[in-house]
Scaffold this active site. Structure first.
Site, short mmCIF file in Angstrom:
data_model
loop_
_atom_site.label_atom_id
_atom_site.label_comp_id
_atom_site.label_asym_id
_atom_site.label_seq_id
_atom_site.Cartn_x
_atom_site.Cartn_y
_atom_site.Cartn_z
N SER A 17 0.77 -1.15 -0.06
CA SER A 17 0.25 0.04 0.18
C SER A 17 0.81 1.20 -0.05
CB SER A 17 -0.92 -0.13 1.16
OG SER A 17 -1.22 1.20 1.53
N1 LIG Z 1 -7.86 8.16 2.08
C1 LIG Z 1 -6.87 7.12 2.70
C2 LIG Z 1 -6.82 6.25 1.47
C3 LIG Z 1 -5.81 4.91 1.88
C4 LIG Z 1 -6.02 3.76 0.86
O1 LIG Z 1 -6.78 3.77 -0.21
N2 LIG Z 1 -5.57 2.76 1.30
C5 LIG Z 1 -5.84 1.45 0.35
C6 LIG Z 1 -4.83 0.42 0.53
S1 LIG Z 1 -3.32 1.53 -0.79
C7 LIG Z 1 -6.99 0.49 1.19
O2 LIG Z 1 -6.96 -0.32 1.88
N3 LIG Z 1 -8.28 1.08 0.90
C8 LIG Z 1 -9.64 0.26 1.36
C9 LIG Z 1 -10.78 1.12 1.22
O3 LIG Z 1 -10.49 2.42 0.64
O4 LIG Z 1 -11.78 0.85 1.47
C10 LIG Z 1 -5.24 7.93 2.76
O5 LIG Z 1 -5.26 9.16 2.14
O6 LIG Z 1 -4.51 7.12 3.26
#
Ligand SMILES: N[C@@H](CCC(=O)N[C@@H](CS)C(=O)NCC(=O)O)C(=O)O
EC number: 2.5.1.18
Length: 227
Positions: A17
Protein backbone atom coordinates in the site's frame (compact mmCIF):
# COMPACT_ATOMS: atom_id res chain seq x y z
CA UNK A 1 2.24 14.78 33.28
CA UNK A 2 -0.61 13.39 31.18
CA UNK A 3 0.68 14.29 27.73
CA UNK A 4 4.20 13.02 28.57
CA UNK A 5 3.05 9.50 29.39
CA UNK A 6 4.06 7.25 26.50
CA UNK A 7 1.02 6.38 24.44
CA UNK A 8 0.81 3.17 22.51
CA UNK A 9 0.08 3.59 18.84
CA UNK A 10 -0.11 0.53 16.61
CA UNK A 11 0.41 0.71 12.88
CA UNK A 12 -1.06 -2.27 11.05
CA UNK A 13 0.39 -2.28 7.57
CA UNK A 14 1.20 -4.01 4.32
CA UNK A 15 3.97 -2.66 2.07
CA UNK A 16 1.73 -3.25 -0.96
CA UNK A 17 0.00 0.00 0.00
CA UNK A 18 1.51 3.31 -1.11
CA UNK A 19 -0.72 5.34 1.23
CA UNK A 20 0.61 3.32 4.10
CA UNK A 21 4.15 4.44 3.28
CA UNK A 22 3.07 8.01 4.09
CA UNK A 23 1.57 6.96 7.42
CA UNK A 24 4.66 4.90 8.25
CA UNK A 25 7.03 7.82 7.58
CA UNK A 26 4.90 10.33 9.46
CA UNK A 27 4.54 8.07 12.50
CA UNK A 28 8.26 7.27 12.63
CA UNK A 29 9.04 11.00 12.27
CA UNK A 30 6.66 11.90 15.10
CA UNK A 31 7.53 8.98 17.37
CA UNK A 32 9.64 11.03 19.79
CA UNK A 33 7.82 14.32 19.32
CA UNK A 34 4.49 12.73 20.25
CA UNK A 35 6.09 10.43 22.83
CA UNK A 36 4.62 7.35 21.22
CA UNK A 37 5.34 3.75 21.92
CA UNK A 38 4.97 2.95 18.22
CA UNK A 39 4.29 -0.68 17.44
CA UNK A 40 4.83 -1.69 13.82
CA UNK A 41 2.50 -4.59 13.07
CA UNK A 42 2.77 -6.17 9.62
CA UNK A 43 -0.54 -7.64 8.44
CA UNK A 44 -1.80 -9.00 5.12
CA UNK A 45 -4.03 -6.58 3.25
CA UNK A 46 -5.44 -9.38 1.09
CA UNK A 47 -6.73 -11.02 4.28
CA UNK A 48 -8.16 -7.72 5.48
CA UNK A 49 -10.02 -7.21 2.19
CA UNK A 50 -11.39 -10.73 2.36
CA UNK A 51 -12.23 -10.62 6.06
CA UNK A 52 -14.05 -7.28 5.80
CA UNK A 53 -15.73 -8.06 2.47
CA UNK A 54 -14.04 -4.99 0.97
CA UNK A 55 -12.26 -4.66 -2.33
CA UNK A 56 -9.24 -2.59 -3.38
CA UNK A 57 -10.26 0.94 -4.38
CA UNK A 58 -8.18 0.66 -7.57
CA UNK A 59 -10.72 -1.88 -8.87
CA UNK A 60 -13.16 0.97 -9.52
CA UNK A 61 -11.84 2.53 -12.77
CA UNK A 62 -12.58 6.19 -11.95
CA UNK A 63 -11.11 5.72 -8.48
CA UNK A 64 -8.00 4.12 -9.96
CA UNK A 65 -7.52 7.20 -12.17
CA UNK A 66 -8.02 9.50 -9.21
CA UNK A 67 -5.71 7.50 -6.93
CA UNK A 68 -2.96 7.74 -9.50
CA UNK A 69 -3.04 11.53 -9.18
CA UNK A 70 -3.79 11.55 -5.46
CA UNK A 71 -0.79 9.45 -4.41
CA UNK A 72 1.53 11.77 -6.38
CA UNK A 73 0.05 14.79 -4.61
CA UNK A 74 0.34 13.05 -1.25
CA UNK A 75 3.95 12.04 -1.93
CA UNK A 76 4.81 15.67 -2.50
CA UNK A 77 2.91 16.82 0.55
CA UNK A 78 4.42 14.18 2.85
CA UNK A 79 7.88 14.51 1.27
CA UNK A 80 8.09 10.79 0.65
CA UNK A 81 10.00 9.86 -2.53
CA UNK A 82 7.23 7.82 -4.16
CA UNK A 83 7.36 7.16 -7.91
CA UNK A 84 4.49 5.20 -9.34
CA UNK A 85 5.70 1.92 -10.84
CA UNK A 86 4.93 1.27 -14.51
CA UNK A 87 2.38 -1.38 -13.58
CA UNK A 88 1.12 -1.01 -9.99
CA UNK A 89 -1.55 -3.67 -10.65
CA UNK A 90 1.17 -6.29 -11.10
CA UNK A 91 2.22 -6.12 -7.43
CA UNK A 92 -1.29 -5.49 -6.11
CA UNK A 93 -3.28 -8.04 -8.06
CA UNK A 94 -0.90 -10.50 -9.71
CA UNK A 95 2.14 -11.04 -7.50
CA UNK A 96 0.65 -10.02 -4.14
CA UNK A 97 2.62 -9.50 -0.95
CA UNK A 98 1.93 -12.64 1.09
CA UNK A 99 5.56 -13.86 0.89
CA UNK A 100 6.81 -10.31 1.37
CA UNK A 101 4.74 -9.81 4.52
CA UNK A 102 5.78 -13.23 5.82
CA UNK A 103 9.43 -12.30 5.36
CA UNK A 104 8.79 -8.99 7.15
CA UNK A 105 7.07 -10.92 9.94
CA UNK A 106 10.04 -13.29 10.22
CA UNK A 107 12.37 -10.29 10.49
CA UNK A 108 10.10 -8.75 13.12
CA UNK A 109 10.10 -11.98 15.14
CA UNK A 110 13.84 -12.60 14.94
CA UNK A 111 15.44 -9.19 14.41
CA UNK A 112 12.81 -6.66 15.50
CA UNK A 113 15.33 -3.82 15.51
CA UNK A 114 15.35 -4.16 11.69
CA UNK A 115 11.58 -4.09 11.13
CA UNK A 116 11.50 -0.37 10.36
CA UNK A 117 14.45 -0.49 7.95
CA UNK A 118 13.21 -3.59 6.15
CA UNK A 119 9.74 -2.07 5.75
CA UNK A 120 11.15 1.17 4.37
CA UNK A 121 13.39 -0.71 1.95
CA UNK A 122 10.39 -2.66 0.63
CA UNK A 123 8.58 0.60 -0.09
CA UNK A 124 11.72 2.07 -1.64
CA UNK A 125 12.04 -0.91 -3.97
CA UNK A 126 8.39 -1.18 -4.98
CA UNK A 127 7.25 2.44 -4.81
CA UNK A 128 10.42 4.38 -5.57
CA UNK A 129 12.63 2.24 -7.83
CA UNK A 130 9.98 0.01 -9.43
CA UNK A 131 11.75 -3.17 -8.31
CA UNK A 132 10.33 -6.54 -7.36
CA UNK A 133 9.59 -7.30 -3.68
CA UNK A 134 8.25 -10.82 -3.98
CA UNK A 135 11.12 -13.01 -5.22
CA UNK A 136 13.60 -14.67 -2.89
CA UNK A 137 16.52 -12.67 -4.27
CA UNK A 138 14.63 -9.41 -3.71
CA UNK A 139 13.91 -10.36 -0.09
CA UNK A 140 17.56 -11.24 0.38
CA UNK A 141 18.66 -7.86 -1.01
CA UNK A 142 16.22 -6.04 1.30
CA UNK A 143 17.51 -7.91 4.35
CA UNK A 144 21.14 -7.18 3.54
CA UNK A 145 20.41 -3.52 2.79
CA UNK A 146 18.71 -3.22 6.18
CA UNK A 147 21.88 -4.47 7.85
CA UNK A 148 21.12 -8.13 8.52
CA UNK A 149 24.08 -10.42 7.90
CA UNK A 150 24.00 -13.33 5.42
CA UNK A 151 23.15 -15.89 8.10
CA UNK A 152 20.33 -13.77 9.55
CA UNK A 153 18.83 -13.19 6.10
CA UNK A 154 19.03 -16.89 5.32
CA UNK A 155 17.24 -17.72 8.57
CA UNK A 156 14.45 -15.22 7.84
CA UNK A 157 14.05 -16.66 4.33
CA UNK A 158 13.75 -20.17 5.76
CA UNK A 159 11.20 -18.97 8.32
CA UNK A 160 8.80 -17.77 5.61
CA UNK A 161 7.34 -21.28 5.49
CA UNK A 162 7.36 -21.71 9.27
CA UNK A 163 3.87 -22.10 10.81
CA UNK A 164 4.86 -19.72 13.64
CA UNK A 165 5.52 -16.95 11.10
CA UNK A 166 2.36 -17.67 9.11
CA UNK A 167 0.38 -17.69 12.35
CA UNK A 168 1.83 -14.38 13.54
CA UNK A 169 0.91 -12.69 10.26
CA UNK A 170 -2.58 -14.14 10.54
CA UNK A 171 -2.79 -13.10 14.20
CA UNK A 172 -2.03 -9.45 13.36
CA UNK A 173 -4.45 -9.58 10.41
CA UNK A 174 -7.20 -10.98 12.64
CA UNK A 175 -6.35 -8.51 15.37
CA UNK A 176 -6.80 -5.61 12.92
CA UNK A 177 -10.08 -7.10 11.66
CA UNK A 178 -11.16 -7.30 15.29
CA UNK A 179 -10.56 -3.55 15.56
CA UNK A 180 -12.80 -3.07 12.52
CA UNK A 181 -10.08 -2.74 9.86
CA UNK A 182 -11.01 -2.73 6.17
CA UNK A 183 -7.81 -1.37 4.64
CA UNK A 184 -4.27 -0.14 5.12
CA UNK A 185 -3.01 1.81 6.98
CA UNK A 186 -4.98 0.94 10.10
CA UNK A 187 -3.82 2.87 13.14
CA UNK A 188 -4.92 2.05 16.68
CA UNK A 189 -4.36 4.71 19.34
CA UNK A 190 -4.55 3.56 22.95
CA UNK A 191 -5.57 6.41 25.19
CA UNK A 192 -7.11 6.25 28.68
CA UNK A 193 -7.82 2.55 28.30
CA UNK A 194 -9.74 3.27 25.10
CA UNK A 195 -8.77 2.11 21.64
CA UNK A 196 -9.44 4.39 18.71
CA UNK A 197 -9.23 2.97 15.20
CA UNK A 198 -8.16 5.31 12.40
CA UNK A 199 -8.00 4.44 8.71
CA UNK A 200 -5.71 6.28 6.32
CA UNK A 201 -2.69 8.52 6.18
CA UNK A 202 -4.96 11.56 5.94
CA UNK A 203 -6.15 11.67 9.54
CA UNK A 204 -3.07 12.91 11.40
CA UNK A 205 -4.78 16.06 12.73
CA UNK A 206 -7.41 13.73 14.22
CA UNK A 207 -4.79 11.36 15.65
CA UNK A 208 -3.02 14.35 17.20
CA UNK A 209 -6.24 15.42 18.90
CA UNK A 210 -6.83 11.91 20.21
CA UNK A 211 -3.28 11.80 21.61
CA UNK A 212 -3.48 15.34 23.01
CA UNK A 213 -0.56 16.35 20.78
CA UNK A 214 -0.01 18.94 18.06
CA UNK A 215 0.00 18.21 14.33
CA UNK A 216 2.71 20.33 12.77
CA UNK A 217 2.50 19.04 9.22
CA UNK A 218 4.54 16.32 7.56
CA UNK A 219 7.87 17.41 9.11
CA UNK A 220 9.98 15.96 6.32
CA UNK A 221 13.15 17.49 7.73
CA UNK A 222 13.07 14.97 10.57
CA UNK A 223 13.50 12.04 8.23
CA UNK A 224 15.96 13.28 5.60
CA UNK A 225 18.71 11.20 7.14
CA UNK A 226 16.69 8.01 6.69
CA UNK A 227 15.38 8.36 3.17
N1 LIG B 1 -7.68 8.20 2.15
C1 LIG B 1 -6.73 7.19 2.55
C2 LIG B 1 -6.72 6.11 1.49
C3 LIG B 1 -5.91 4.90 1.88
C4 LIG B 1 -6.18 3.76 0.91
O1 LIG B 1 -6.86 3.93 -0.10
N2 LIG B 1 -5.65 2.59 1.24
C5 LIG B 1 -5.93 1.42 0.44
C6 LIG B 1 -4.68 0.57 0.28
S1 LIG B 1 -3.45 1.49 -0.66
C7 LIG B 1 -7.02 0.62 1.13
O2 LIG B 1 -6.75 -0.29 1.89
N3 LIG B 1 -8.27 1.01 0.87
C8 LIG B 1 -9.43 0.40 1.43
C9 LIG B 1 -10.65 1.26 1.16
O3 LIG B 1 -10.47 2.39 0.65
O4 LIG B 1 -11.76 0.81 1.46
C10 LIG B 1 -5.36 7.83 2.71
O5 LIG B 1 -5.18 8.99 2.30
O6 LIG B 1 -4.46 7.21 3.27
Amino acid sequence: MGSRTKKTVELFYDVVSPYTWFAFEVLTRYKTKWNMDLKLKPFFLGGIMKGSDNRPPAMVPNKARYLDKDVRRCAQYFQVPLNLPKNPAELMFIKGTLTTQRFLTAVDMMNPEKTELVSREFWMRAWNRDEDITEKESLRQVGLKAGLNEAEVEKCLQKIADPAVKDRLKKYTDEALGHGAFGSPTIIAHVNNQQEMIFGSDRFPILATILGEKWEGPLAELSKCKL
